[in-house]
Design an enzyme around this catalytic site. Sequence first.
Site, PDB file in Angstrom:
ATOM      1  N   GLY A  15      19.398  -7.597  47.205  1.00 19.23           N
ATOM      2  CA  GLY A  15      18.390  -7.807  46.175  1.00 19.23           C
ATOM      3  C   GLY A  15      16.969  -7.884  46.705  1.00 19.23           C
ATOM      4  CB  VAL A  61      19.478 -22.978  50.668  1.00 22.31           C
ATOM      5  CG1 VAL A  61      18.897 -21.754  51.380  1.00 22.31           C
ATOM      6  CG2 VAL A  61      19.954 -22.628  49.264  1.00 22.31           C
ATOM      7  CE1 TYR A 156      17.131 -18.185  38.288  1.00 17.28           C
ATOM      8  CE2 TYR A 156      15.838 -17.726  36.323  1.00 17.28           C
ATOM      9  CZ  TYR A 156      16.127 -17.481  37.654  1.00 17.28           C
ATOM     10  OH  TYR A 156      15.412 -16.517  38.340  1.00 17.28           O
ATOM     11  CE  LYS A 160      14.363 -19.251  40.358  1.00 17.03           C
ATOM     12  NZ  LYS A 160      14.316 -18.971  41.800  1.00 17.03           N
ATOM     13  CB  VAL A 189      13.685  -7.247  40.060  1.00 21.67           C
ATOM     14  CG1 VAL A 189      13.932  -6.250  41.183  1.00 21.67           C
ATOM     15  CG2 VAL A 189      12.234  -7.718  40.071  1.00 21.67           C
ATOM     16  CB  THR A 191      18.707  -7.743  41.873  1.00 24.05           C
ATOM     17  OG1 THR A 191      18.550  -8.779  40.878  1.00 24.05           O
ATOM     18  CG2 THR A 191      17.351  -7.382  42.442  1.00 24.05           C
TER      19      THR A 191
HETATM   20  P1  NAP Z   1      20.501 -11.696  43.780  1.00 20.49           P
HETATM   21  O1  NAP Z   1      20.605 -10.227  43.965  1.00 20.49           O
HETATM   22  O2  NAP Z   1      21.510 -12.404  42.945  1.00 20.49           O
HETATM   23  O3  NAP Z   1      20.426 -12.356  45.228  1.00 20.49           O
HETATM   24  C1  NAP Z   1      20.441 -13.754  45.371  1.00 20.49           C
HETATM   25  C2  NAP Z   1      20.590 -14.068  46.829  1.00 20.49           C
HETATM   26  O4  NAP Z   1      20.644 -15.500  46.970  1.00 20.49           O
HETATM   27  C3  NAP Z   1      21.893 -13.519  47.445  1.00 20.49           C
HETATM   28  O5  NAP Z   1      21.608 -13.055  48.742  1.00 20.49           O
HETATM   29  C4  NAP Z   1      22.782 -14.743  47.504  1.00 20.49           C
HETATM   30  O6  NAP Z   1      23.761 -14.690  48.529  1.00 20.49           O
HETATM   31  C5  NAP Z   1      21.733 -15.797  47.820  1.00 20.49           C
HETATM   32  N1  NAP Z   1      22.225 -17.162  47.643  1.00 20.49           N
HETATM   33  C6  NAP Z   1      22.769 -17.733  46.540  1.00 20.49           C
HETATM   34  N2  NAP Z   1      23.140 -18.984  46.814  1.00 20.49           N
HETATM   35  C7  NAP Z   1      22.825 -19.219  48.114  1.00 20.49           C
HETATM   36  C8  NAP Z   1      22.963 -20.328  48.981  1.00 20.49           C
HETATM   37  N3  NAP Z   1      23.531 -21.462  48.579  1.00 20.49           N
HETATM   38  N4  NAP Z   1      22.504 -20.209  50.257  1.00 20.49           N
HETATM   39  C9  NAP Z   1      21.941 -19.056  50.682  1.00 20.49           C
HETATM   40  N5  NAP Z   1      21.811 -17.964  49.919  1.00 20.49           N
HETATM   41  C10 NAP Z   1      22.243 -18.060  48.651  1.00 20.49           C
HETATM   42  O7  NAP Z   1      19.087 -12.115  43.147  1.00 20.49           O
HETATM   43  P2  NAP Z   1      17.642 -11.411  43.165  1.00 20.49           P
HETATM   44  O8  NAP Z   1      17.436 -10.776  41.845  1.00 20.49           O
HETATM   45  O9  NAP Z   1      17.436 -10.664  44.422  1.00 20.49           O
HETATM   46  O10 NAP Z   1      16.737 -12.735  43.156  1.00 20.49           O
HETATM   47  C11 NAP Z   1      15.939 -13.150  44.258  1.00 20.49           C
HETATM   48  C12 NAP Z   1      14.982 -14.221  43.774  1.00 20.49           C
HETATM   49  O11 NAP Z   1      14.152 -13.679  42.715  1.00 20.49           O
HETATM   50  C13 NAP Z   1      15.653 -15.447  43.170  1.00 20.49           C
HETATM   51  O12 NAP Z   1      14.923 -16.610  43.524  1.00 20.49           O
HETATM   52  C14 NAP Z   1      15.559 -15.218  41.675  1.00 20.49           C
HETATM   53  O13 NAP Z   1      15.606 -16.426  40.939  1.00 20.49           O
HETATM   54  C15 NAP Z   1      14.196 -14.537  41.594  1.00 20.49           C
HETATM   55  N6  NAP Z   1      14.000 -13.757  40.358  1.00 20.49           N
HETATM   56  C16 NAP Z   1      14.722 -12.629  40.131  1.00 20.49           C
HETATM   57  C17 NAP Z   1      14.493 -11.902  38.974  1.00 20.49           C
HETATM   58  C18 NAP Z   1      15.226 -10.627  38.673  1.00 20.49           C
HETATM   59  O14 NAP Z   1      14.970 -10.025  37.608  1.00 20.49           O
HETATM   60  N7  NAP Z   1      16.095 -10.143  39.533  1.00 20.49           N
HETATM   61  C19 NAP Z   1      13.541 -12.342  38.041  1.00 20.49           C
HETATM   62  C20 NAP Z   1      12.828 -13.503  38.300  1.00 20.49           C
HETATM   63  C21 NAP Z   1      13.064 -14.197  39.475  1.00 20.49           C
HETATM   64  P3  NAP Z   1      25.285 -14.222  48.259  1.00 20.49           P
HETATM   65  O15 NAP Z   1      25.288 -12.698  48.355  1.00 20.49           O
HETATM   66  O16 NAP Z   1      26.057 -14.873  49.360  1.00 20.49           O
HETATM   67  O17 NAP Z   1      25.680 -14.703  46.895  1.00 20.49           O
END
Ligand code: NAP
Length: 233
Positions: A15, A61, A156, A160, A189, A191
């Site tokens: 992601g 974490v 969630y 945040k 995004v 992901t």
């Molecule tokens: P994602 O694809 O679901 O990736 C989340 C990542 O966090 C994965 O690598 C996951 O690892 C890791 N993770 C979860 N629990 C964990 C833990 N206890 N210790 C270490 N790593 C852990 O999400 P993303 O979309 O890339 O999101 C990245 C950030 O952007 C997040 O903070 C999310 O809230 C923020 N965000 C995303 C969006 C969006 O539209 N995508 C919008 C707003 C904000 P595993 O593979 O092991 O599960």
Amino acid sequence: MSEARVVLVTGANRGIGLEVCRQLASRGHRVILTARDRSKAEGAARAVQAAGDIVPAVVDVTNARSVQALADDLAGRGEHVEVLVNNAAILVDEGQQILRVTPEDLRLTFETNVFGPIAISQALVPAMVARGYGRVVNVSSEAGQLASMTTYAPAYSMSKAALNAFTRQLAAATRGTGVLVNSACPGWVRTAMGGPGAPKTVEQGADTIVWLATLDPKGPTGGFFSDRQPIAW
Ligand code: NAP
């Protein structure tokens, strides 16, 4: 970029976190790509190794022992982290409502999205203060904006908002030390979390995070940014 820095990104095996690693490495920074699973960290680091200097490390974490083990591992390797991207997060309560969200979902969400970033920052930021240079980017979300918050994913969204409060606390506590602390919203995004219908690519989602991770010394601290612009808390 002025100087090459040592950057650590949490939840970076896929992601937005993985893309942040790729972009920062391609700008010449040394990137410590962390994941909670060692084989995922190693696999992800291999997948983007062409971008530059990327080394894998392990941290869950939510686990205090894992955070301490990371700090010990970094100290053993002589790594001085100068830039921390608190990216790891979970979204487990989409479609739920505040009156029914389970204590388990609330607890795990806050442990991952709030207490995790605080624990990692407590482990790494004191050395940034001591060395007079640091950047902390807390990857937040529009869902955490109090100004517009309604019913979406209560655990969630509240996590945040709390992460943003942590940004304010840490920025105030480090003001004047050379450490700049900000929240970033990547936008919606494509992901695993954002789903296939999201409008932004990971490259676009990583942009504001990478910008805040590489701020020059006159850059902002204690702010919340999307598309490199300040947004409401
Ligand atoms: P994602 O694809 O679901 O990736 C989340 C990542 O966090 C994965 O690598 C996951 O690892 C890791 N993770 C979860 N629990 C964990 C833990 N206890 N210790 C270490 N790593 C852990 O999400 P993303 O979309 O890339 O999101 C990245 C950030 O952007 C997040 O903070 C999310 O809230 C923020 N965000 C995303 C969006 C969006 O539209 N995508 C919008 C707003 C904000 P595993 O593979 O092991 O599960």
